[in-house]
Design a protein around this motif. Structure first.
Motif, mmCIF file in Angstrom:
data_model
loop_
_atom_site.group_PDB
_atom_site.id
_atom_site.type_symbol
_atom_site.label_atom_id
_atom_site.label_comp_id
_atom_site.label_asym_id
_atom_site.label_seq_id
_atom_site.Cartn_x
_atom_site.Cartn_y
_atom_site.Cartn_z
ATOM 1 N N LEU A 38 0.841 -1.194 0.000
ATOM 2 C CA LEU A 38 0.000 0.000 0.000
ATOM 3 C C LEU A 38 0.877 1.245 0.000
ATOM 4 N N GLU A 39 0.549 2.177 -0.867
ATOM 5 C CA GLU A 39 1.384 3.359 -1.041
ATOM 6 C C GLU A 39 1.078 4.459 -0.029
ATOM 7 N N LYS A 40 -0.071 4.416 0.579
ATOM 8 C CA LYS A 40 -0.431 5.454 1.539
ATOM 9 C C LYS A 40 0.453 5.381 2.780
ATOM 10 N N GLU A 41 0.624 6.527 3.418
ATOM 11 C CA GLU A 41 1.366 6.560 4.673
ATOM 12 C C GLU A 41 0.607 5.758 5.734
ATOM 13 N N ASN A 42 1.361 5.082 6.592
ATOM 14 C CA ASN A 42 0.714 4.271 7.625
ATOM 15 C C ASN A 42 -0.176 5.104 8.535
ATOM 16 N N SER A 43 0.243 6.315 8.823
ATOM 17 C CA SER A 43 -0.575 7.175 9.682
ATOM 18 C C SER A 43 -1.952 7.415 9.064
ATOM 19 N N GLU A 44 -1.998 7.563 7.750
ATOM 20 C CA GLU A 44 -3.269 7.757 7.060
ATOM 21 C C GLU A 44 -4.097 6.473 7.074
ATOM 22 N N ILE A 45 -3.438 5.321 6.865
ATOM 23 C CA ILE A 45 -4.134 4.027 6.882
ATOM 24 C C ILE A 45 -4.750 3.791 8.263
ATOM 25 N N ILE A 46 -3.982 4.057 9.305
ATOM 26 C CA ILE A 46 -4.441 3.833 10.671
ATOM 27 C C ILE A 46 -5.601 4.769 11.005
ATOM 28 N N HIS A 47 -5.496 6.027 10.603
ATOM 29 C CA HIS A 47 -6.555 7.007 10.879
ATOM 30 C C HIS A 47 -7.849 6.605 10.186
ATOM 31 N N ILE A 52 -13.481 4.128 10.330
ATOM 32 C CA ILE A 52 -14.441 3.129 9.856
ATOM 33 C C ILE A 52 -14.905 2.207 10.976
ATOM 34 N N THR A 53 -13.966 1.754 11.816
ATOM 35 C CA THR A 53 -14.286 0.745 12.830
ATOM 36 C C THR A 53 -14.569 1.316 14.215
ATOM 37 N N GLU A 54 -14.130 2.558 14.462
ATOM 38 C CA GLU A 54 -14.197 3.225 15.763
ATOM 39 C C GLU A 54 -13.222 2.628 16.770
ATOM 40 N N ILE A 55 -12.281 1.805 16.290
ATOM 41 C CA ILE A 55 -11.290 1.196 17.182
ATOM 42 C C ILE A 55 -10.076 2.120 17.321
ATOM 43 N N VAL A 56 -9.768 2.481 18.552
ATOM 44 C CA VAL A 56 -8.601 3.306 18.858
ATOM 45 C C VAL A 56 -7.509 2.458 19.510
ATOM 46 N N ILE A 171 -2.978 -15.144 15.501
ATOM 47 C CA ILE A 171 -3.377 -15.761 14.238
ATOM 48 C C ILE A 171 -3.631 -14.720 13.144
ATOM 49 N N ILE A 172 -3.291 -13.462 13.410
ATOM 50 C CA ILE A 172 -3.523 -12.408 12.422
ATOM 51 C C ILE A 172 -2.269 -12.148 11.593
ATOM 52 N N ASP A 173 -2.499 -11.659 10.382
ATOM 53 C CA ASP A 173 -1.429 -11.348 9.442
ATOM 54 C C ASP A 173 -0.933 -9.923 9.710
ATOM 55 N N PRO A 174 0.315 -9.754 10.127
ATOM 56 C CA PRO A 174 0.817 -8.414 10.440
ATOM 57 C C PRO A 174 0.895 -7.495 9.227
ATOM 58 N N HIS A 175 0.765 -8.062 8.017
ATOM 59 C CA HIS A 175 0.821 -7.247 6.803
ATOM 60 C C HIS A 175 -0.562 -6.973 6.214
ATOM 61 N N ASP A 176 -1.590 -7.308 6.960
ATOM 62 C CA ASP A 176 -2.979 -7.088 6.530
ATOM 63 C C ASP A 176 -3.582 -6.003 7.417
ATOM 64 N N ARG A 177 -3.989 -4.885 6.846
ATOM 65 C CA ARG A 177 -4.509 -3.783 7.666
ATOM 66 C C ARG A 177 -5.784 -4.179 8.415
ATOM 67 N N ASP A 178 -6.551 -5.138 7.865
ATOM 68 C CA ASP A 178 -7.750 -5.595 8.567
ATOM 69 C C ASP A 178 -7.424 -6.240 9.903
ATOM 70 N N SER A 179 -6.179 -6.683 10.067
ATOM 71 C CA SER A 179 -5.788 -7.317 11.321
ATOM 72 C C SER A 179 -5.822 -6.351 12.501
ATOM 73 N N MET A 180 -5.839 -5.048 12.217
ATOM 74 C CA MET A 180 -5.900 -4.078 13.306
ATOM 75 C C MET A 180 -7.229 -4.121 14.056
ATOM 76 N N ILE A 181 -8.216 -4.820 13.502
ATOM 77 C CA ILE A 181 -9.520 -4.889 14.153
ATOM 78 C C ILE A 181 -9.540 -5.876 15.316
ATOM 79 N N PHE A 182 -8.642 -6.863 15.274
ATOM 80 C CA PHE A 182 -8.751 -8.007 16.184
ATOM 81 C C PHE A 182 -7.952 -7.838 17.476
ATOM 82 N N SER A 183 -8.426 -8.534 18.529
ATOM 83 C CA SER A 183 -7.800 -8.409 19.841
ATOM 84 C C SER A 183 -7.996 -9.706 20.628
#
Length: 358
Positions: A38-47, A52-56, A171-183
């Motif tokens: 992904l070409e976007k800056e990580n800060s933008e991806i995280i924001h 979208i998810t409301e997860i901080v 069990i989450i993929d560290p290179h998949d941004r969707d993994s930020m949803i899981f805990s």
């Protein structure tokens, strides 16, 4: 009116891991999509992800902790909260998806069952206390509660402990941004059969499995990084399609459960819904009320913890319940006579809900 057996909650407990993982933890991650970085800056991806998810924040277990161990911690608290002798439990139902996964292994351990491991940790000697696992996606704990209701109302059981615990950080993929949803996390509830003339506890329930056309929305798959070797499999989801599915289908299942209970949405005082995605849950509730020709969802109807706990799969609903009952979710409480809806959706695709009167 003659007395009937009601399945009521007598104790709750939860375990919230100590490690707080903020969005900043992902600033140095490398995210891929369809084999390309992904070409976007990580800060933008995280924001954007948080919008979208409301997860901080989300919670991860410590390196030496396993799912069965955090499940046992939640169970101990539930037993203490109920004030019962642990030897009087007839069933222990442990709801999870991936069993025990040691740190850095990506291997699933379900031998023996996590429920058996919990029974051993609790030191329960009663051989009539049957311990087994349910693998049912994120709706596992809700389904375990439905099974507990069947056992109790059949007269086969008096007390059932239902645990939901997961360590998705393993069990989450560290290179998949969707993994930020899981805990990670664990919640436990003890149900008891009580003879009462007044109808309380679990009033009705409904479960559906939409496998034919939607079974592939949550699966195990290879890592997003095309350079990764080793054959590891990770939790993968089709986020957009899953969102569309949930917003359409979940409200209909909830309504079917409410209809079975002989109630309407206006009788419901609180909704404990799976903490999957903040905006998705909001959309689900709006669609549910539209099924009743109502345009507005009342305030303080749906407690949410996803912003600071993330999505811990089967643990979200029992953890949410425990926190609300113990006054730890601001603005929310329950009182005798209140009607609650418990609902979840996840891999399968399974949807379930039950209606409960406190």
């Amino acid at each position: 009116m003659s007395a009937t057996i009601n399945t009521v909650i007598i104790g709750t407990g939860s375990y919230i891991p100590e490690n707080i993982i903020s969005g900043n933890e992902f600033l140095n991650s490398t995210f891929f999509e369809n084999g390309s970085r992904l070409e976007k800056e990580n800060s933008e991806i995280i924001h954007k992800f948080s919008e979208i998810t409301e997860i901080v924040e989300r919670r991860y277990v410590c390196p030496d902790q396993l799912s069965n161990q955090i499940g046992a911690k939640a169970a101990e608290k539930a037993i203490q909260n109920a004030g019962i002798d642990k030897e009087t439990l007839d069933y222990i139902i442990f709801c999870h998806n991936f069993g025990d996964i040691p740190l850095n292994s990506n291997r699933i351990d379900v031998l023996p069952s996590l429920a058996s491991k919990v029974k051993q940790q609790l030191g329960i000697s009663n051989t009539d206390c049957v311990a087994y696992d349910i693998i049912f996606g994120c709706p596992g704990w809700v389904q375990g509660s439905i099974q507990a209701d069947y056992y109790i109302k059949s007269g086969d059981a008096k007390r059932v402990l239902v645990i939901g615990a997961e360590t998705l950080s393993r069990i989450i993929d560290p290179h998949d941004r969707d993994s930020m949803i899981f805990s990670d996390g664990a919640g436990a509830v003890i149900y008891e059969g009580v003879n009462q003339t007044e109808k309380k506890g679990i009033l009705a329930h409904k479960t559906e499995t939409h496998a034919l056309h939607h079974g592939g929305l949550l699966t195990m798959g290879k890592g997003s990084n095309p350079e990764e070797t080793g054959g590891n499999a990770y939790l993968k989801m089709n986020g957009r399609k899953l969102y569309e599915f949930a917003v359409i289908q979940v409200p209909q299942v909830i309504k079917k459960a409410i209809d079975k209970a002989g109630l309407t949405i206006e009788d419901v005082n609180i909704v404990f819904v799976h903490q999957a995605n903040g905006k998705m849950d909001t959309a689900i509730m709006k669609r549910l009320f539209k099924l009743y020709n109502l345009d507005t969802v009342p305030e303080n109807l749906v407690p949410m913890t996803i912003s600071w706990l993330g999505n811990s799969s089967v643990a979200t609903v029992p953890t949410l319940l425990d926190l609300v009952l113990k006054g730890q979710v601001k603005g929310y409480n329950v009182k005798e006579g209140d009607v609650a809806v418990f609902a979840s959706v996840g891999a399968g695709m399974h949807i379930n809900a039950f209606v409960y009167r406190f």
